[in-house]
Design a protein around this motif. Sequence first.
Motif, mmCIF file in Angstrom:
data_model
loop_
_atom_site.group_PDB
_atom_site.id
_atom_site.type_symbol
_atom_site.label_atom_id
_atom_site.label_comp_id
_atom_site.label_asym_id
_atom_site.label_seq_id
_atom_site.Cartn_x
_atom_site.Cartn_y
_atom_site.Cartn_z
ATOM 1 N N GLY A 63 -9.647 -11.561 3.578
ATOM 2 C CA GLY A 63 -9.755 -10.269 4.238
ATOM 3 C C GLY A 63 -9.309 -10.354 5.676
ATOM 4 O O GLY A 63 -9.495 -11.370 6.341
ATOM 5 N N GLY A 64 -8.712 -9.298 6.135
ATOM 6 C CA GLY A 64 -8.252 -9.232 7.515
ATOM 7 C C GLY A 64 -7.537 -7.921 7.762
ATOM 8 O O GLY A 64 -7.611 -6.996 6.957
ATOM 9 N N MET A 65 -6.827 -7.865 8.881
ATOM 10 C CA MET A 65 -6.084 -6.673 9.256
ATOM 11 C C MET A 65 -4.609 -6.890 8.983
ATOM 12 O O MET A 65 -4.063 -7.956 9.269
ATOM 13 N N VAL A 66 -3.950 -5.861 8.447
ATOM 14 C CA VAL A 66 -2.511 -5.926 8.199
ATOM 15 C C VAL A 66 -1.799 -5.832 9.546
ATOM 16 O O VAL A 66 -2.033 -4.909 10.322
ATOM 17 N N VAL A 67 -0.942 -6.804 9.815
ATOM 18 C CA VAL A 67 -0.225 -6.845 11.093
ATOM 19 C C VAL A 67 0.816 -5.722 11.111
ATOM 20 O O VAL A 67 1.634 -5.616 10.197
ATOM 21 N N PRO A 68 0.781 -4.869 12.142
ATOM 22 C CA PRO A 68 1.776 -3.802 12.241
ATOM 23 C C PRO A 68 3.193 -4.376 12.295
ATOM 24 O O PRO A 68 3.458 -5.357 12.975
ATOM 25 N N GLY A 69 4.093 -3.774 11.519
ATOM 26 C CA GLY A 69 5.481 -4.202 11.478
ATOM 27 C C GLY A 69 5.750 -5.364 10.539
ATOM 28 O O GLY A 69 6.875 -5.852 10.485
ATOM 29 N N SER A 70 4.747 -5.813 9.790
ATOM 30 C CA SER A 70 4.936 -6.982 8.937
ATOM 31 C C SER A 70 5.140 -6.650 7.462
ATOM 32 O O SER A 70 5.425 -7.544 6.676
ATOM 33 N N VAL A 71 5.002 -5.379 7.088
ATOM 34 C CA VAL A 71 5.131 -5.009 5.675
ATOM 35 C C VAL A 71 6.604 -4.973 5.289
ATOM 36 O O VAL A 71 7.399 -4.259 5.892
ATOM 37 N N ILE A 72 6.958 -5.775 4.279
ATOM 38 C CA ILE A 72 8.338 -5.837 3.785
ATOM 39 C C ILE A 72 8.314 -5.480 2.305
ATOM 40 O O ILE A 72 7.666 -6.157 1.507
ATOM 41 N N ASP A 101 -3.448 3.825 -1.978
ATOM 42 C CA ASP A 101 -3.005 4.938 -1.133
ATOM 43 C C ASP A 101 -3.417 4.761 0.325
ATOM 44 O O ASP A 101 -2.712 5.187 1.227
ATOM 45 N N LEU A 102 -4.562 4.155 0.569
ATOM 46 C CA LEU A 102 -5.066 3.996 1.926
ATOM 47 C C LEU A 102 -4.525 2.753 2.632
ATOM 48 O O LEU A 102 -4.899 2.474 3.766
ATOM 49 N N PHE A 103 -3.639 2.012 1.996
ATOM 50 C CA PHE A 103 -3.056 0.824 2.608
ATOM 51 C C PHE A 103 -2.119 1.244 3.732
ATOM 52 O O PHE A 103 -1.216 2.049 3.538
ATOM 53 N N ARG A 104 -2.351 0.725 4.944
ATOM 54 C CA ARG A 104 -1.487 0.990 6.097
ATOM 55 C C ARG A 104 -1.488 -0.230 6.996
ATOM 56 O O ARG A 104 -2.380 -1.061 6.946
ATOM 57 N N VAL A 126 -5.185 -5.834 -4.374
ATOM 58 C CA VAL A 126 -5.299 -5.514 -2.956
ATOM 59 C C VAL A 126 -6.203 -4.297 -2.836
ATOM 60 O O VAL A 126 -5.958 -3.268 -3.470
ATOM 61 N N LEU A 127 -7.246 -4.420 -2.027
ATOM 62 C CA LEU A 127 -8.187 -3.325 -1.801
ATOM 63 C C LEU A 127 -8.114 -2.908 -0.345
ATOM 64 O O LEU A 127 -8.150 -3.755 0.555
ATOM 65 N N ALA A 128 -8.008 -1.615 -0.099
ATOM 66 C CA ALA A 128 -7.978 -1.085 1.269
ATOM 67 C C ALA A 128 -9.305 -0.406 1.548
ATOM 68 O O ALA A 128 -9.930 0.150 0.655
#
Length: 159
Positions: A63-72, A101-104, A126-128
Amino acid sequence: MNPRRKKRLLVIIAVLFGVGASIGLVLYALQENINLFYTPSELIDGKGPDKEKPQIGQKLRIGGMVVPGSVIRNEQSLQVSFKLIDIGPLVTIKYQGILPDLFREGQGIVAQGVLIEPNVIEAFEVLAKHDEEYMPAEVAEAVKGIKHEKPKYNLDSGS
Protein backbone atom coordinates in the motif's frame (compact mmCIF):
# COMPACT_ATOMS: atom_id res chain seq x y z
CA MET A 1 -2.82 -50.47 35.01
CA ASN A 2 -6.13 -52.13 34.47
CA PRO A 3 -7.47 -52.69 30.91
CA ARG A 4 -10.21 -50.07 31.27
CA ARG A 5 -7.73 -47.25 32.12
CA LYS A 6 -5.38 -48.42 29.40
CA LYS A 7 -8.19 -48.23 26.84
CA ARG A 8 -9.17 -44.71 27.97
CA LEU A 9 -5.56 -43.55 27.79
CA LEU A 10 -5.22 -44.88 24.24
CA VAL A 11 -8.45 -43.13 23.19
CA ILE A 12 -7.26 -39.82 24.69
CA ILE A 13 -3.87 -40.14 22.97
CA ALA A 14 -5.55 -40.95 19.64
CA VAL A 15 -7.89 -37.93 19.93
CA LEU A 16 -4.99 -35.59 20.81
CA PHE A 17 -2.94 -36.94 17.89
CA GLY A 18 -5.91 -36.49 15.52
CA VAL A 19 -6.54 -32.90 16.65
CA GLY A 20 -2.84 -32.05 16.36
CA ALA A 21 -2.62 -33.55 12.88
CA SER A 22 -5.76 -31.67 11.79
CA ILE A 23 -4.40 -28.34 13.02
CA GLY A 24 -1.08 -29.01 11.30
CA LEU A 25 -2.78 -29.80 7.98
CA VAL A 26 -4.97 -26.68 8.18
CA LEU A 27 -1.96 -24.46 8.86
CA TYR A 28 -0.04 -26.06 6.00
CA ALA A 29 -2.97 -25.48 3.63
CA LEU A 30 -3.32 -21.83 4.70
CA GLN A 31 0.38 -21.16 4.28
CA GLU A 32 -0.12 -20.44 0.56
CA ASN A 33 -2.91 -17.96 1.26
CA ILE A 34 -1.10 -15.76 3.77
CA ASN A 35 -0.43 -12.34 2.23
CA LEU A 36 1.75 -10.04 4.27
CA PHE A 37 1.24 -6.29 4.03
CA TYR A 38 4.21 -4.13 3.08
CA THR A 39 4.81 -0.47 2.39
CA PRO A 40 7.29 0.48 -0.35
CA SER A 41 9.93 1.30 2.30
CA GLU A 42 9.43 -2.05 4.05
CA LEU A 43 9.64 -3.89 0.74
CA ILE A 44 13.01 -2.34 -0.15
CA ASP A 45 14.59 -1.90 3.31
CA GLY A 46 13.08 -4.91 5.09
CA LYS A 47 10.34 -5.35 7.66
CA GLY A 48 10.62 -5.65 11.41
CA PRO A 49 13.66 -5.59 13.67
CA ASP A 50 15.40 -8.28 11.58
CA LYS A 51 14.82 -6.28 8.35
CA GLU A 52 13.36 -9.34 6.62
CA LYS A 53 12.69 -8.84 2.91
CA PRO A 54 10.13 -10.85 0.92
CA GLN A 55 11.38 -13.50 -1.48
CA ILE A 56 10.96 -13.30 -5.26
CA GLY A 57 7.73 -15.13 -6.09
CA GLN A 58 6.11 -14.39 -2.71
CA LYS A 59 2.48 -13.22 -2.65
CA LEU A 60 2.02 -9.97 -0.78
CA ARG A 61 -0.02 -6.81 -0.40
CA ILE A 62 1.51 -3.38 -0.75
CA GLY A 63 0.00 0.00 0.00
CA GLY A 64 1.07 3.52 -0.73
CA MET A 65 0.41 6.59 -2.83
CA VAL A 66 0.49 6.54 -6.63
CA VAL A 67 3.29 8.85 -7.77
CA PRO A 68 1.91 11.64 -9.99
CA GLY A 69 3.12 11.28 -13.58
CA SER A 70 4.14 7.64 -13.16
CA VAL A 71 1.11 5.88 -14.68
CA ILE A 72 2.02 4.28 -18.02
CA ARG A 73 -0.73 2.57 -20.03
CA ASN A 74 -0.16 0.22 -22.95
CA GLU A 75 -2.35 1.37 -25.83
CA GLN A 76 -2.58 -2.16 -27.29
CA SER A 77 -3.73 -3.94 -24.12
CA LEU A 78 -4.99 -3.40 -20.59
CA GLN A 79 -1.41 -3.48 -19.21
CA VAL A 80 -0.65 -0.56 -16.90
CA SER A 81 2.32 0.20 -14.69
CA PHE A 82 2.73 2.84 -12.02
CA LYS A 83 4.96 3.68 -9.11
CA LEU A 84 4.06 3.68 -5.41
CA ILE A 85 5.70 5.68 -2.66
CA ASP A 86 5.32 6.11 1.07
CA ILE A 87 8.17 7.93 2.80
CA GLY A 88 11.11 6.40 1.00
CA PRO A 89 11.91 4.45 -2.14
CA LEU A 90 9.66 3.87 -5.14
CA VAL A 91 8.15 0.50 -6.05
CA THR A 92 6.80 -0.33 -9.51
CA ILE A 93 3.44 -2.06 -9.84
CA LYS A 94 2.50 -3.85 -13.08
CA TYR A 95 -1.15 -4.69 -13.55
CA GLN A 96 -3.11 -6.34 -16.34
CA GLY A 97 -6.77 -5.34 -16.23
CA ILE A 98 -9.18 -2.51 -15.64
CA LEU A 99 -8.23 -0.24 -12.77
CA PRO A 100 -10.90 0.86 -10.26
CA ASP A 101 -12.87 3.99 -11.15
CA LEU A 102 -11.40 5.85 -8.16
CA PHE A 103 -7.79 5.10 -9.16
CA ARG A 104 -5.88 8.37 -9.69
CA GLU A 105 -2.38 9.69 -9.39
CA GLY A 106 -1.67 11.00 -5.91
CA GLN A 107 -4.25 8.66 -4.32
CA GLY A 108 -3.70 5.84 -1.87
CA ILE A 109 -4.07 2.30 -3.15
CA VAL A 110 -3.50 -1.26 -2.00
CA ALA A 111 -2.26 -3.78 -4.55
CA GLN A 112 -2.17 -7.53 -4.09
CA GLY A 113 0.25 -9.52 -6.19
CA VAL A 114 3.53 -11.39 -6.56
CA LEU A 115 7.02 -9.98 -6.16
CA ILE A 116 8.83 -10.50 -9.48
CA GLU A 117 11.90 -8.32 -8.83
CA PRO A 118 13.15 -6.70 -5.61
CA ASN A 119 11.19 -3.51 -6.40
CA VAL A 120 8.58 -4.72 -8.94
CA ILE A 121 5.24 -6.36 -8.18
CA GLU A 122 2.97 -8.09 -10.69
CA ALA A 123 -0.45 -7.23 -9.24
CA PHE A 124 -3.59 -9.29 -9.73
CA GLU A 125 -5.80 -6.91 -7.73
CA VAL A 126 -5.69 -3.14 -7.21
CA LEU A 127 -7.96 -1.44 -4.67
CA ALA A 128 -8.40 2.33 -4.50
CA LYS A 129 -9.64 4.18 -1.47
CA HIS A 130 -13.28 5.19 -1.78
CA ASP A 131 -13.22 8.70 -0.32
CA GLU A 132 -10.93 11.35 1.12
CA GLU A 133 -11.36 10.15 4.69
CA TYR A 134 -10.76 6.42 4.30
CA MET A 135 -7.35 4.77 4.16
CA PRO A 136 -6.39 1.30 5.39
CA ALA A 137 -4.83 1.52 8.84
CA GLU A 138 -1.48 0.13 7.68
CA VAL A 139 -1.26 2.63 4.80
CA ALA A 140 -2.37 5.55 6.98
CA GLU A 141 0.35 4.75 9.51
CA ALA A 142 3.00 4.40 6.80
CA VAL A 143 2.19 7.65 4.98
CA LYS A 144 1.34 9.79 8.02
CA GLY A 145 2.65 13.31 7.60
CA ILE A 146 3.79 12.98 3.99
CA LYS A 147 3.15 15.91 1.68
CA HIS A 148 2.46 14.68 -1.85
CA GLU A 149 3.22 17.04 -4.65
CA LYS A 150 3.52 16.54 -8.37
CA PRO A 151 7.22 16.05 -9.19
CA LYS A 152 8.88 18.93 -10.98
CA TYR A 153 10.56 17.61 -14.11
CA ASN A 154 12.73 19.71 -16.33
CA LEU A 155 11.59 18.71 -19.81
CA ASP A 156 14.40 20.66 -21.50
CA SER A 157 17.17 18.57 -19.93
CA GLY A 158 15.57 15.26 -20.93
CA SER A 159 15.02 14.02 -17.38
